[in-house]
Design an enzyme around this catalytic site. Structure first.
Site, mmCIF file in Angstrom:
data_model
loop_
_atom_site.group_PDB
_atom_site.id
_atom_site.type_symbol
_atom_site.label_atom_id
_atom_site.label_comp_id
_atom_site.label_asym_id
_atom_site.label_seq_id
_atom_site.Cartn_x
_atom_site.Cartn_y
_atom_site.Cartn_z
ATOM 1 N N GLN A 251 0.825 -1.203 0.000
ATOM 2 C CA GLN A 251 0.000 0.000 0.000
ATOM 3 C C GLN A 251 0.864 1.261 0.000
ATOM 4 O O GLN A 251 0.523 2.260 -0.620
ATOM 5 C CB GLN A 251 -0.926 0.016 1.220
ATOM 6 N N HIS A 254 1.788 3.083 -3.222
ATOM 7 C CA HIS A 254 0.758 3.777 -3.992
ATOM 8 C C HIS A 254 0.963 5.286 -4.020
ATOM 9 O O HIS A 254 0.833 5.931 -5.054
ATOM 10 C CB HIS A 254 -0.626 3.508 -3.386
ATOM 11 N N GLU A 319 -9.715 0.808 4.870
ATOM 12 C CA GLU A 319 -10.125 0.455 3.516
ATOM 13 C C GLU A 319 -9.894 -1.039 3.282
ATOM 14 O O GLU A 319 -10.793 -1.771 2.863
ATOM 15 C CB GLU A 319 -9.323 1.285 2.510
ATOM 16 N N HIS A 320 -8.664 -1.488 3.499
ATOM 17 C CA HIS A 320 -8.318 -2.906 3.397
ATOM 18 C C HIS A 320 -7.949 -3.424 4.787
ATOM 19 O O HIS A 320 -7.174 -2.777 5.494
ATOM 20 C CB HIS A 320 -7.113 -3.125 2.486
ATOM 21 N N ASP A 353 -7.006 -6.677 -5.279
ATOM 22 C CA ASP A 353 -6.788 -5.562 -6.216
ATOM 23 C C ASP A 353 -7.006 -5.971 -7.662
ATOM 24 O O ASP A 353 -7.501 -5.173 -8.466
ATOM 25 C CB ASP A 353 -5.349 -5.043 -6.077
ATOM 26 N N HIS A 412 -53.491 18.006 0.701
ATOM 27 C CA HIS A 412 -53.201 16.569 0.751
ATOM 28 C C HIS A 412 -54.414 15.809 1.284
ATOM 29 O O HIS A 412 -54.835 14.782 0.736
ATOM 30 C CB HIS A 412 -51.999 16.297 1.666
#
Length: 427
Positions: A251, A254, A319-320, A353, A412
């Site tokens: 990670q 990235h 996230e992961h 991924d 109404h």
């Protein structure tokens, strides 16, 4: 890699891509120009920001053929297999429209309809991302979206990466444009002479793309405003330090703002992983990026027990999440917040991924507390269906009118009561 006790846990969440005032002003200017000048603005910004002057934004059949010629046949085969895995997984998410009939003749239901059109943004820059193509396009295809448009920034030769074009073709995209940045988002949202507007925009991008998506939201739908990638690993003494370190670095490479965290009750594992991260870091091609990520956002938290480690994971809402422990599958039920959960030592995050099938577009920055991965539902809309029978209205009409008057909405109430009156008169 830094090690600290979990009692010192501080928020590692980075802000969602909110941008500074200058960046916001730039994005607003770009969007305004694209709305006003269309293709001419796209050409101007592509030349200024991407360094290439294009006579046409459309990817041609010749370019697509060249992409296949440049791409190794084994990789094409891998893309096809990955696409099939992703398609099979997302097909299981499909839900049918439904209707139910009650004893009084009322019919209630839900009609599920695919969006008419979707735009997929595929980032360029430092790397090519064919996986991003598959993960954004295939759920839309499965959902039944008829028109899928892909945009991506061209290189200085005016081309898109061959693997990206191959992935697009294999996923079923036929409308592809060589345009990126905020200008691409504006074109998808509002249209130009070449690019017709879409109903929803998905896909990751840089800060300008993120700000542009935020700016056009409301005129079109978007998937999310995602931050940099992140991973948390929950591990015990059964985990191998070299494997854990490799996953943390997967990670970190990235983005300098990517976040890599190990949470463990094992001091021995923590120390071994810290050493391994430093050793393996020296072997990476993207060493500078990964090193900054580890220095600024990497952390090893040592807890007093596994229960405390699990609660720490739930606070982080990563996230992961990888669970590399003895009997790892038994811990799933205790995890409340995570975008994707990887179970056991062989379920390394890159499996998700690229190849396994679940979507890799995931909630970041703690938003897994309330958000889900990109899925088929994101490309469909739901309409309520109501058929109220005469008998049902006669049974419930007075209650409905009373409810309306409590809210001060006399018209109404009268809309119901005029029907009650007319039915009674005919009987």
């Amino acid at each position: 890699m830094k090690i600290q006790q979990v009692t010192d846990l501080v928020s590692i969440k980075r802000s969602i891509e909110s941008g500074n005032d200058e960046q916001k002003a730039v994005v607003k200017e770009i969007i305004a120009k694209v709305r006003r000048f269309g293709d001419a603005a796209l050409k101007e910004f592509t030349e200024k920001l991407d360094g290439v002057c294009l006579s046409s934004f459309s990817v041609t059949e010749e370019e697509m053929a060249d992409a296949y010629a440049q791409t190794d046949t084994r990789f094409i085969s891998i893309v096809r297999e990955a696409a099939e895995n992703i398609r099979a997984y997302h097909e299981k998410q499909l839900r049918p429209s439904w209707m139910t009939t009650q004893e009084n003749g009322t019919i209630l239901g839900q009609k599920i309809t695919p969006l008419d059109s979707v735009g997929v943004y595929v980032p360029g820059g430092t790397a090519a991302y064919p996986s991003s193509v598959l993960m954004n396009v295939i759920p839309a295809m499965v959902a039944g979206v008829k028109r899928i448009v892909m945009v991506s920034p061209p290189d200085r030769e005016g081309k898109l990466p061959a693997p990206v074009l191959v992935a697009a073709k294999e996923a079923g995209v036929h409308e592809i444009y060589k345009v990126g940045g905020a200008q691409a988002i504006a074109a998808l949202a509002y249209g130009t002479e070449t690019i017709q507007p879409v109903d929803k925009i998905t896909g990751p991008g840089n800060i300008y793309v993120a700000l542009a998506k935020r700016e056009v939201f409301g005129d079109v739908d978007i998937d999310m405003i995602a931050g940099p990638s992140e991973i948390a690993i929950l591990a015990d003494d059964t985990a191998r330090a070299d494997e854990v370190a490799a996953d943390l670095l997967s990670q970190a490479e990235h983005d300098p703002r990517a976040c890599s965290v190990l949470v463990t009750p094992s001091q021995a594992l923590a120390e071994a992983v810290s050493v391994e991260v430093e050793r393996q870091l020296k072997l990476l091609l993207r060493q500078d990026i990964a090193a900054r990520s580890i220095a600024d956002y990497g952390m090893i938290y040592v807890t007093s027990c596994m229960d405390e480690a699990i609660e720490t994971i739930n606070q982080l809402a990563p996230e992961h999440l990888e669970i590399i422990t003895e009997n790892a599958i038994e811990l799933i039920g205790k995890i409340r917040h995570a975008g994707a959960i990887f179970i056991g030592r062989y379920s390394t995050e890159p499996v998700g991924d690229y190849f396994a099938g679940p979507n890799h577009v995931l909630p970041t920055n703690g938003t897994a507390r309330f958000s889900s991965p990109l899925n088929v539902d994101d490309f469909q809309k739901k309409s309520s269906v109501i058929f109220y029978s005469e008998k049902a209205l006669m049974e419930n009409g007075e209650k409905i009118a009373e409810f309306a008057r409590v809210e001060g909405l006399e018209a109404h109430a009268r809309a119901v009561e005029i029907r009650l009156k007319n039915v009674r008169e005919t009987h």
